[in-house]
Scaffold this active site. Structure first.
Site, PDB file in Angstrom:
ATOM      1  NE  ARG A   1      -3.063   8.127  -4.418  1.00  0.00           N
ATOM      2  CZ  ARG A   1      -1.761   8.365  -4.420  1.00  0.00           C
ATOM      3  NH1 ARG A   1      -0.888   7.383  -4.185  1.00  0.00           N
ATOM      4  NH2 ARG A   1      -1.322   9.589  -4.649  1.00  0.00           N
TER       5      ARG A   1
ATOM      6  CB  ILE B   1      -0.987   0.024   1.195  1.00  0.00           C
ATOM      7  CG1 ILE B   1      -0.262  -0.118   2.525  1.00  0.00           C
ATOM      8  CG2 ILE B   1      -2.035  -1.058   1.045  1.00  0.00           C
ATOM      9  CD1 ILE B   1      -1.191  -0.090   3.730  1.00  0.00           C
ATOM     10  CG  ASP B   2      -0.016   4.158  -2.845  1.00  0.00           C
ATOM     11  OD1 ASP B   2       0.682   3.334  -3.464  1.00  0.00           O
ATOM     12  OD2 ASP B   2      -1.061   4.656  -3.301  1.00  0.00           O
ATOM     13  CE  LYS B   3       6.515   9.185   3.028  1.00  0.00           C
ATOM     14  NZ  LYS B   3       7.430  10.243   2.544  1.00  0.00           N
TER      15      LYS B   3
END
EC number: 5.4.99.-
Length: 323
Positions: free
Chosen positions: A236, A137-139
């Protein structure tokens, strides 16, 4: 070194593909160079026979890989206060990642990542592809991740992920008032111009996101999204494509949405929310060795909770004024 032994079938839709290309698609957690070396060394059997990497497959072939897996990473363990373990056993580690924590080292983030913390906790992960990371998962997204702790567990979890058998649910705060839930079925790939971004593109890889409304506010909506596929930045990109970009998204978020005549507290909160309001809330899968379905859920973090509280107050004040 540890033994690697797993098998699969070539899907019919890969008919005509080179063997090395097909394996790279089927086993994305191994580098193409590693797979080509295994093919060259005779560790890959196609219908019980070795082939060359450039040989074409027809679809339906049985693939068996029997190889030695050297250490895949040179990353080092670090004692970091970022490792929040929800569950662990000999096969898996389930963690709750905070927003702002990078999953694994890369350009601009050589250390102090979740992987560095995991290697300090479980040094044996150095023998696994990407130190056992199955999905990322993204930062600036918070929430649940599973890490494989053994090669058999890694093989099982990757197979479940590829077969779309993981249950992955997210909560997100989006700009705009959604009327109802829906599905975005739109292929994705790298943006044709901005290569660090992802985009909906006609010839991209299949990507499907389902979403439903949890609560509506004046100009925002709290939703729950679930993934069929797991493309980079999928939620997103898909929600921005549907004209409901995530609050705070620095890449795909678009312009700031402020409800007319809202409180100063809400204005400040929306202006200062500098990460995508996205949280990996729930994760479920079949345990690799116990063969039972397991599931974990973690509540949304404090920054999202505070924003939701302010949005709810704004909604209540607005409705009171209409009466």
């Amino acid at each position: 070194m540890v033994n690697t032994h797993f098998s699969t079938k070539i899907p019919d839709e890969m008919s005509g593909w080179r063997l090395d290309k097909a394996l790279a698609e089927l086993f994305p957690d191994y580098s193409r160079a590693r797979l080509q070396k295994w093919i060259k060394d005779g560790f890959v059997l196609v219908n019980a026979m070795p082939l060359r990497g450039k040989d074409k497959v027809q679809g339906g072939e049985d693939i068996e890989i029997i190889a030695q897996a050297e250490e895949e990473v040179t990353w080092e363990g670090q004692d970091l206060p970022i490792l929040k373990i929800l569950y662990e056993d000999d096969d898996i580690i389930v963690v709750d990642k905070e927003a702002g924590v990078v999953v694994h080292p890369g350009a601009g983030n050589p250390d102090s990542t979740l992987v560095n913390a995991l290697l300090n906790h479980a040094p044996e992960l150095v023998q696994l592809p990407r130190a056992g990371i199955i999905h990322r998962i993204d930062k600036d997204t918070s929430g649940i991740l599973v890490v494989a702790r053994s090669l058999p567990a890694h093989t099982s979890l990757v197979a479940q992920l590829q077969a779309r058998e993981f249950k992955r649910e997210y909560q997100a705060i989006v700009n705009g008032m959604m009327i109802s839930g829906g599905t975005v079925d739109a292929p994705m790939d790298r943006h044709p111009i901005h290569r660090t971004r992802m985009a909906v593109v006609e010839r991209g890889k299949p990507a499907v996101t389902h979403y439903r409304v949890i609560r509506r506010f004046r100009l925002h909506t709290l939703i729950r999204a679930s993934l069929e596929t797991g493309r980079t930045h999928q939620i997103r990109v898909h929600l921005a494509h549907a004209h409901y970009p995530l609050v705070g998204d620095p890449v795909y978020g678009g312009r700031l949405h402020l409800p007319p005549a809202c409180t100063e507290d809400l204005q400040v909160a929306l202006r200062q929310f500098k990460r995508q309001a996205l949280h990996a809330e729930r994760l479920g899968f079949i345990h690799p060795t116990q063969k039972e379905y397991m599931e974990w859920q973690v509540p949304i973090p404090a920054d999202m909770q505070q924003l939701l509280k302010l949005l709810a107050t704004d909604q209540q004040l607005f409705e009171a004024k209409k009466q």
